[in-house]
Design a protein around this motif. Structure first.
Motif, PDB file in Angstrom:
ATOM      1  N   LEU A   1     -22.256  -8.663 -13.198  1.00 39.39           N
ATOM      2  CA  LEU A   1     -21.177  -7.710 -12.948  1.00 39.39           C
ATOM      3  C   LEU A   1     -21.694  -6.516 -12.151  1.00 39.39           C
ATOM      4  O   LEU A   1     -21.027  -6.007 -11.245  1.00 39.39           O
ATOM      5  N   LEU A   2     -22.904  -6.079 -12.478  1.00 35.14           N
ATOM      6  CA  LEU A   2     -23.510  -4.956 -11.756  1.00 35.14           C
ATOM      7  C   LEU A   2     -23.885  -5.372 -10.334  1.00 35.14           C
ATOM      8  O   LEU A   2     -23.666  -4.629  -9.374  1.00 35.14           O
ATOM      9  N   ALA A   3     -24.451  -6.579 -10.199  1.00 34.78           N
ATOM     10  CA  ALA A   3     -24.809  -7.068  -8.864  1.00 34.78           C
ATOM     11  C   ALA A   3     -23.582  -7.239  -7.982  1.00 34.78           C
ATOM     12  O   ALA A   3     -23.615  -6.931  -6.783  1.00 34.78           O
ATOM     13  N   ASP A   4     -22.495  -7.706  -8.569  1.00 34.08           N
ATOM     14  CA  ASP A   4     -21.258  -7.860  -7.791  1.00 34.08           C
ATOM     15  C   ASP A   4     -20.742  -6.515  -7.302  1.00 34.08           C
ATOM     16  O   ASP A   4     -20.255  -6.398  -6.168  1.00 34.08           O
ATOM     17  N   ALA A   5     -20.836  -5.486  -8.161  1.00 25.95           N
ATOM     18  CA  ALA A   5     -20.373  -4.153  -7.758  1.00 25.95           C
ATOM     19  C   ALA A   5     -21.195  -3.619  -6.590  1.00 25.95           C
ATOM     20  O   ALA A   5     -20.655  -3.022  -5.647  1.00 25.95           O
ATOM     21  N   ILE A   6     -22.511  -3.837  -6.634  1.00 28.45           N
ATOM     22  CA  ILE A   6     -23.369  -3.372  -5.538  1.00 28.45           C
ATOM     23  C   ILE A   6     -23.078  -4.157  -4.265  1.00 28.45           C
ATOM     24  O   ILE A   6     -23.048  -3.596  -3.155  1.00 28.45           O
ATOM     25  N   GLN A   7     -22.827  -5.449  -4.395  1.00 27.30           N
ATOM     26  CA  GLN A   7     -22.548  -6.256  -3.207  1.00 27.30           C
ATOM     27  C   GLN A   7     -21.230  -5.825  -2.548  1.00 27.30           C
ATOM     28  O   GLN A   7     -21.113  -5.842  -1.318  1.00 27.30           O
ATOM     29  N   ARG A   8     -20.255  -5.427  -3.342  1.00 25.42           N
ATOM     30  CA  ARG A   8     -18.984  -4.992  -2.769  1.00 25.42           C
ATOM     31  C   ARG A   8     -19.164  -3.752  -1.892  1.00 25.42           C
ATOM     32  O   ARG A   8     -18.459  -3.564  -0.906  1.00 25.42           O
ATOM     33  N   HIS A   9     -20.132  -2.898  -2.271  1.00 27.96           N
ATOM     34  CA  HIS A   9     -20.321  -1.646  -1.541  1.00 27.96           C
ATOM     35  C   HIS A   9     -21.364  -1.755  -0.435  1.00 27.96           C
ATOM     36  O   HIS A   9     -21.248  -1.085   0.597  1.00 27.96           O
TER      37      HIS A   9
ATOM     38  N   HIS B   1     -25.024  -8.041   1.152  1.00 24.07           N
ATOM     39  CA  HIS B   1     -26.171  -8.827   0.683  1.00 24.07           C
ATOM     40  C   HIS B   1     -27.457  -8.010   0.683  1.00 24.07           C
ATOM     41  O   HIS B   1     -28.314  -8.184  -0.190  1.00 24.07           O
ATOM     42  N   LEU B   2     -27.621  -7.132   1.681  1.00 31.57           N
ATOM     43  CA  LEU B   2     -28.846  -6.327   1.742  1.00 31.57           C
ATOM     44  C   LEU B   2     -28.974  -5.441   0.508  1.00 31.57           C
ATOM     45  O   LEU B   2     -30.062  -5.317  -0.067  1.00 31.57           O
ATOM     46  N   GLY B   3     -27.876  -4.815   0.075  1.00 25.28           N
ATOM     47  CA  GLY B   3     -27.913  -3.998  -1.131  1.00 25.28           C
ATOM     48  C   GLY B   3     -28.223  -4.815  -2.368  1.00 25.28           C
ATOM     49  O   GLY B   3     -28.995  -4.380  -3.236  1.00 25.28           O
ATOM     50  N   THR B   4     -27.641  -6.015  -2.456  1.00 23.02           N
ATOM     51  CA  THR B   4     -27.901  -6.868  -3.616  1.00 23.02           C
ATOM     52  C   THR B   4     -29.363  -7.305  -3.657  1.00 23.02           C
ATOM     53  O   THR B   4     -29.980  -7.356  -4.721  1.00 23.02           O
TER      54      THR B   4
ATOM     55  N   SER C   1     -19.964   1.611 -15.343  1.00 21.33           N
ATOM     56  CA  SER C   1     -18.606   2.016 -15.679  1.00 21.33           C
ATOM     57  C   SER C   1     -17.648   1.750 -14.522  1.00 21.33           C
ATOM     58  O   SER C   1     -16.532   1.242 -14.717  1.00 21.33           O
ATOM     59  N   GLY C   2     -18.080   2.067 -13.299  1.00 17.82           N
ATOM     60  CA  GLY C   2     -17.235   1.829 -12.138  1.00 17.82           C
ATOM     61  C   GLY C   2     -16.989   0.360 -11.885  1.00 17.82           C
ATOM     62  O   GLY C   2     -15.885  -0.046 -11.506  1.00 17.82           O
ATOM     63  N   SER C   3     -18.003  -0.475 -12.113  1.00 21.07           N
ATOM     64  CA  SER C   3     -17.827  -1.910 -11.905  1.00 21.07           C
ATOM     65  C   SER C   3     -16.862  -2.497 -12.923  1.00 21.07           C
ATOM     66  O   SER C   3     -16.099  -3.417 -12.612  1.00 21.07           O
ATOM     67  N   ALA C   4     -16.871  -1.959 -14.147  1.00 23.83           N
ATOM     68  CA  ALA C   4     -15.945  -2.462 -15.167  1.00 23.83           C
ATOM     69  C   ALA C   4     -14.514  -2.078 -14.840  1.00 23.83           C
ATOM     70  O   ALA C   4     -13.582  -2.849 -15.070  1.00 23.83           O
ATOM     71  N   GLN C   5     -14.304  -0.895 -14.282  1.00 25.39           N
ATOM     72  CA  GLN C   5     -12.950  -0.437 -13.960  1.00 25.39           C
ATOM     73  C   GLN C   5     -12.343  -1.215 -12.797  1.00 25.39           C
ATOM     74  O   GLN C   5     -11.126  -1.319 -12.687  1.00 25.39           O
TER      75      GLN C   5
END
Length: 517
Positions: free
Chosen positions: A273-281, A284-287, A258-262
C-alpha cells in the motif's frame, strides 16, 4: 575545523538513528498511519523524548563513573567486577537482550522481504522462491560483512542510501494532502477507537509498538559504549540530533501511510500500500528508490542488532578493559561472537522461510521489546542514582524525577497491553467481552504501573541499589556540563568522592550482612 568536528560528531551519533530506523520502523509507522491516521503522532514524540532521556543517562553514567551500564550492573549485583564469574542477574539481562534482539532480527528479515516485494514487477516472479532466496541473500550478506569486518564502511554506504529514502518520504509527505490541523491534533495524547480495517492492531498495542520501535532498549547499552572517550556536551548534541532525525523520519512515514489509506479502499495493511502510494506520485523511479532504501535499512538493522547483543554482553559478563576512558573494553571471544551472529541469523531466516505472517512478526517483536523497555529503564535508573557511580557528579533532582516519570509511563504502557491480553483470555473463559471498558483497563494499567515503580524503588532502597534519588542540585556543580568530559577528573578526586559517598555505605551493608550470618 570546529565546524567539521561538529559535523563529524553528529554523523558519529547518527549511528543510533541508523539502529532505530529499520524495516520495523517503516512498517510500524506506515501501519499506524493506515489504521489510525495521525492520531498516534504523540506516541512517537513521547518515545523520542524517552529515548533521549535513556541514552543521555547512559552516556552520562559512562563518563562520570568510567564504566558502561553493563559494568555498573555487574558491580551492583556482585559488589565487584575485578574478577570471578558474572552474577546471575547479569546473565539474565544478557538473555533478555538476546531474546529481544532475536525478535528484532526476525522483524528485520520480515521487513527485508517486504522491501524486496516492493520492487516494481516483482509480482511476476514466484513469490515463495523470491522470499526464500531473499532470506538466504540477506543472511549471507550479513555474515560476510561481519567476517570481512567491514561494518563501518558498509554502514556509511547503507546510511547514504537510506537518506535518499528519507528525502523521498519528505517529498511524498508534501504531496499526500494531509491537513496541518490533523497533524497538530495527533500531538494530543489520545487512544482512538479500534480501526475498522481487518486484522488491525489494537490502539494500545500500536502505541507500545511505536514506543518499542523508537526507544529501542539495547540502544541504552549502545549509547553508553559510544560515549567512551567523548565529551558530555558532544554526546548530548549527538543524541539529540539522532533522536530528532528519527522522530522526523517516523512522522513522515506515518503521514505517507495515512495519505495512502485515504486514497485507497480500506483493506488489510501491507507494505505494498505504501509502495503504491509512492508510485502514484513518483512513478517507477520513486518506487525503486523506496525499495532500495528499504533494503538498505533492513541490512543495516540486521548488522546493528547483532552488534547490540555483543556490546551488551561485553559490558554485562566480561571484566572491564584496562583503560575504558580511552575506549579500551574487553572483547568477547570469536567463538561467542559467531555463536551470537549465526544463531540470530539462522533463527530469523527459519521464521521467515516458514512463511510466518510478516506484519504479525514485526508487531510481536515491537511489543516484546516494548515490554522489556521498562526493565532496561529501571536498570539505568538504579545506576544513575547510585553514589558509587555518580558520586563525583550526581544527577540533579529534576533529572531524577524526569527519569522516574519516563520509566513509570513505560511501565503503564506495558501493563496496559498485558492487562488487555489477559482480559482477552479471560473473556474466552467466561464468555463475556471484558475489553469493552477501555477506561477501566487504563486505570488498572496506571495503578499497576505506579505500584510497580514504587515496589522497584522500595526494593532498590532496601538493598542499597539506589542511594541518591533525593540528591539535590548541589552535586551537579562538579560536572557543570561545560563541555568537558566529567570522566576526566583526576583519579584521586573521583576515588575520594566515591569513598565518601557510596563505598562506605556499600561496605557497611556487606559487613553487617557478614555479621548477621
Amino acid at each position: 575545523m570546529s565546524f567539521l568536528s561538529d559535523v563529524g560528531s553528529l554523523l558519529y551519533w547518527s549511528m543510533l538513528a541508523a539502529c532505530t530506523v529499520g524495516p520495523g520502523t517503516v512498517v510500524t509507522c506506515a501501519r499506524s498511519g493506515v489504521e489510525y491516521q495521525l492520531h498516534l503522532v504523540w506516541a512517537l514524540c513521547f518515545a523520542s523524548i524517552l529515548a533521549y532521556t535513556l541514552q543521555e543517562g547512559s552516556a552520562r553514567l559512562t563518563l562520570v563513573s568510567g564504566k558502561t551500564l553493563g559494568q555498573c550492573l555487574q558491580e551492583k549485583f556482585n559488589g565487584s567486577i575485578s574478577g570471578g564469574p558474572a552474577p546471575r542477574a547479569c546473565w539474565a539481562f544478557i538473555m533478555a537482550v538476546y531474546c529481544g534482539n532475536l525478535l528484532y532480527q526476525c522483524n528485520n528479515f520480515a521487513g527485508g522481504i517486504d522491501a524486496i516485494f516492493a520492487f516494481p514487477g516483482i509480482d511476476a516472479w514466484p513469490l515463495n522462491a523470491v522470499r526464500i532466496a531473499g532470506c538466504f541473500a540477506y543472511g549471507t550478506a550479513v555474515l560476510a560483512i561481519l567476517y570481512l569486518d567491514q561494518v563501518d564502511a558498509i554502514g556509511i554506504g547503507l546510511g547514504v542510501v537510506m537518506m535518499a529514502m528519507v528525502a523521498l518520504f519528505l517529498a511524498a509527505a508534501s504531496t499526500v494532502g494531509v491537513s496541518g490541523s490533523q497533524l497538530l491534533l495527533g500531538f494530543i495524547p489520545t487512544l482512538p477507537p479500534m480501526s475498522p480495517l481487518p486484522s488491525a492492531a489494537a490502539p494500545c498495542e500500536m502505541v507500545l509498538s511505536l514506543v518499542g520501535t523508537t526507544a529501542i532498549g539495547f540502544n541504552v547499552f549502545l549509547g553508553g559504549s559510544m560515549a567512551i572517550g567523548k565529551r558530555l556536551r558532544d554526546c548530548r548534541r549527538g543524541i539529540a540530533f539522532s533522536n530528532l532525525a528519527t522522530l522526523i523520519v517516523s512522522v513522515l512515514i506515518m503521514v505517507v501511510g495515512s495519505g495512502s489509506a485515504q486514497s485507497s479502499e480500506l483493506r488489510t495493511f501491507d507494505i505494498g500500500l505504501l509502495a503504491d502510494a509512492i508510485q502514484r506520485h513518483f512513478g517507477h523511479l520513486g518506487t525503486i528508490t523506496f525499495a532500495v532504501g528499504f533494503v538498505a535499512a533492513a541490512l543495516s538493522s540486521m548488522l546493528t542488532t547483532i552488534l547490540g547483543v555483543v556490546l551488551a554482553a561485553e559490558g554485562l559478563v566480561l571484566p572491564p578493559g584496562k583503560d575504558i576512558e580511552n575506549g579500551a573494553m574487553s572483547k568477547i571471544s570469536k567463538k561467542a561472537f559467531w555463536s551470537i551472529a549465526v544463531t540470530m541469523v539462522c533463527i530469523a531466516m527459519t521464521a521467515i522461510i516458514a512463511n510466518l505472517p510478516r506484519p504479525t512478526v514485526i508487531l510481536v517483536a515491537q511489543l516484546f521489546n516494548g515490554i522489556l523497555l521498562p526493565v532496561y529503564s529501571l536498570a539505568l535508573l538504579f545506576c544513575v542514582t547510585d553514589r558509587r557511580f555518580m558520586g563525583s557528579a550526581p544527577q540533579t533532582r529534576c533529572g531524577n524525577l524526569s527519569l522516574v516519570a519516563a520509566v513509570t509511563v513505560t511501565l503503564i504502557l506495558a501493563w496496559r497491553v498485558i492487562i488487555e491480553k489477559s482480559a482477552m483470555i479471560l473473556s474466552l473463559l467466561v464468555g463475556q467481552n471484558l475489553n469493552d471498558d477501555r477506561e477501566l483497563l487504563l486505570i488498572l494499567a496506571a495503578a499497576c504501573g505506579v505500584i510497580s515503580m514504587i515496589l522497584a524503588i522500595t526494593y532498590a532502597r532496601r538493598w542499597r541499589m539506589v542511594e541518591c534519588l533525593d540528591s539535590s542540585d548541589e552535586g551537579a556543580v562538579s560536572s557543570s556540563i561545560s563541555g568537558t568530559s566529567i570522566g576526566n577528573a583526576t583519579e584521586s578526586e573521583v576515588e575520594e568522592t566515591k569513598r565518601q559517598s557510596g563505598w562506605s555505605s556499600w561496605n557497611w551493608r556487606k559487613s553487617s550482612q557478614r555479621g548477621a550470618k
